[in-house]
Enzyme design. Sequence first.
Site, PDB file in Angstrom:
ATOM      1  N   ASP A 310       0.766  -0.889   0.242  1.00  0.00           N
ATOM      2  CA  ASP A 310       0.272  -0.168   0.087  1.00  0.00           C
ATOM      3  C   ASP A 310       1.014   0.997   0.003  1.00  0.00           C
ATOM      4  OD1 ASP A 310      -2.970   1.834   0.709  1.00  0.00           O
ATOM      5  OD2 ASP A 310      -1.794   2.128   2.376  1.00  0.00           O
ATOM      6  N   ASP A 505      -1.885  -0.733   5.944  1.00  0.00           N
ATOM      7  CA  ASP A 505      -2.343  -0.197   7.575  1.00  0.00           C
ATOM      8  C   ASP A 505      -3.548  -0.381   7.775  1.00  0.00           C
ATOM      9  OD1 ASP A 505      -2.293   2.409   5.556  1.00  0.00           O
ATOM     10  OD2 ASP A 505      -1.145   3.239   7.730  1.00  0.00           O
ATOM     11  N   ASP A 509      -6.819  -2.042   3.286  1.00  0.00           N
ATOM     12  CA  ASP A 509      -6.493  -2.928   3.338  1.00  0.00           C
ATOM     13  C   ASP A 509      -6.639  -4.492   3.822  1.00  0.00           C
ATOM     14  OD1 ASP A 509      -4.804  -1.294   2.102  1.00  0.00           O
ATOM     15  OD2 ASP A 509      -3.897  -0.474   3.748  1.00  0.00           O
TER      16      ASP A 509
END
Length: 620
Positions: A310, A505, A509
């Site tokens: 990410d 995080d 996700d």
Amino acid sequence: MDRIESDGFKKLLLGLALAALLAGLGLKAAGLAGAAHLAWAAGVLPVLAALLAEILRSLMRGEVGLDIVAALSMSAALGFGETLAAAVVAVMYSGGSFLETFAEGRARREMHALLSRVPRSAARHRDGALEEVPLDEIAPGDRLLIRQGDVVPVDGRIASGTAFLDMSALTGESLPVRLGAGAEAMSGATNAGEAFDLEAARPARASTYAGIVRLVEEAQRSKAPMSRLADRWSLGFLAATLAIAGAAWGLAGDPIRAVAVLVVATPCPLILAVPVALVAGLSRAAREGVLIKGARPLEAMARIRTLVLDKTGTLTDGRPQIVAIDSEDGLAGDEVLRLAAALDQASKHPVAQAMVAAAKARGLSLPVPSEVAEIPGEGVVGSVGGHRVFVGGDEFVARRVGRHSGTPPGLEAGSVLVAVAVDGHMAGHLVMADPLREGAAEILARLRAEGVERILLATGDRREVAEHVTEGLGLDGLRAGLTPDQKVLLVLTERGSGPVMMVGDGVNDAPALAAADVGVAMGARGAAASAEAADVVLLVDRIDRLGDGIEIARRARGIALQSVVAGIGLSVAGMAAAAFGHLTPVEGALLQEAIDVAVILNALRALRIVPRGGPRTGPS
């Protein structure tokens, strides 16, 4: 290891087997041989029964493990009266079983933290008053009051004023977004501005946040479990054991030789060495700030070939920072920042708080502002040290100083422009952005050195922002504008080419973390949902620790394999000696115990692994 239903039951079996072994030895020393044999048999039977039940469950799943050798050795030893040998094997096996359970731990917990983030109730307008109602009672069309700091409970439309929403948990964008009346707002976003009204568009159970929870649960259920490292050797070792035992019995005509072979063959080097090395690796990784939720994730980390990252809060810092100050009217850059930050002390806006933190980091003195008025989604007005100060969007400030607004040349994609005016004159602009973490390129190079062959970026942010931030990093692919389910699809697609690790995080996700072979959450500042769904949690806000974790996992797995090969080699040598009559069953059990001690001592070397990042005393 899921052989026995609970840790408590495994501990009980180990206690019974050990107590029976010691009691039998005491009875034997007292000259009560018959009672000793009964004690040893009594300690073996519960372990053997639990083992046979697990073997049956494994066979029904189409799995064949090394437990069959242990069951054969205990059964044969009991059947031919070698109860002491059977008792020693029972203690070794139940000890290994309990130790492996300890290594595995509780790798998955309930998603209660993800659900608890959404409030259980909401303030609903009804007959000119507000009433607090459970989420289940909210219906489409209801008008809700979303207060500052509230998490939006259901999907809906902005019904009054302007909403300033922190969408980072859902889309990965680090900077809050401004939504006008009529705009759609997703559940799970946090109100970073003033209170506003929301018209519910759908029930809570059908909203975006509830959908993310379901995605996580489905991904966890569909995630194929890894087979144990020991079981991958099972068929070959089982065949070799039966062949040697059968040959010893057939050629010598003595069944006791076959029993001795089976006892020596009890695969405790596999059952013990693997979990000990992996537990040691888990402990060593934890000292580096990498919490791995069990032996299976650690083993999987050692084989990762594809990494999906990410952007926000992972590859970038996740917090807006000042990257440039363009001052005007003869003011120094630090003075522009000082006046703006002093006024922003009265605001809870994330950008305002970032400016205050930046000013304090530079050692600037911030007086207390007065006569402060905040216009949600626009800016702040007030007095600082006798000066009238305006801070906010360029258009907001320009209107108040009689200038036309305009974006300065060279403003980069993903940056936010904050204008500052003092006493009716434009004082300057502050450019804020979410930059890459320091040393990001070196971190990715380290990961490639640890065996990661393919690195992809997956983000909910806009493509132009993602491309600008990651320029020059040499990524193997970039996917922008992804929804949570699209991230899951990307991970599942990449898994077709080998083991995949996903690092993130945010709440958005969590489903992808659950779907990956290894999900890694930035636990220091990340969402509780991602930490719950992940297999690995970085306890410190440093992505470089991921390289340390992978190196520790790889080396711990290597030590486990080394212990296995050495232990099996010694066991095969002992089986050959037993087959030729040089070892009795009891001597074979004691030899196997010595082999166990040797491989365990070797496995404990994983505690001394020092990653190339250097030794540390703990997370920092």
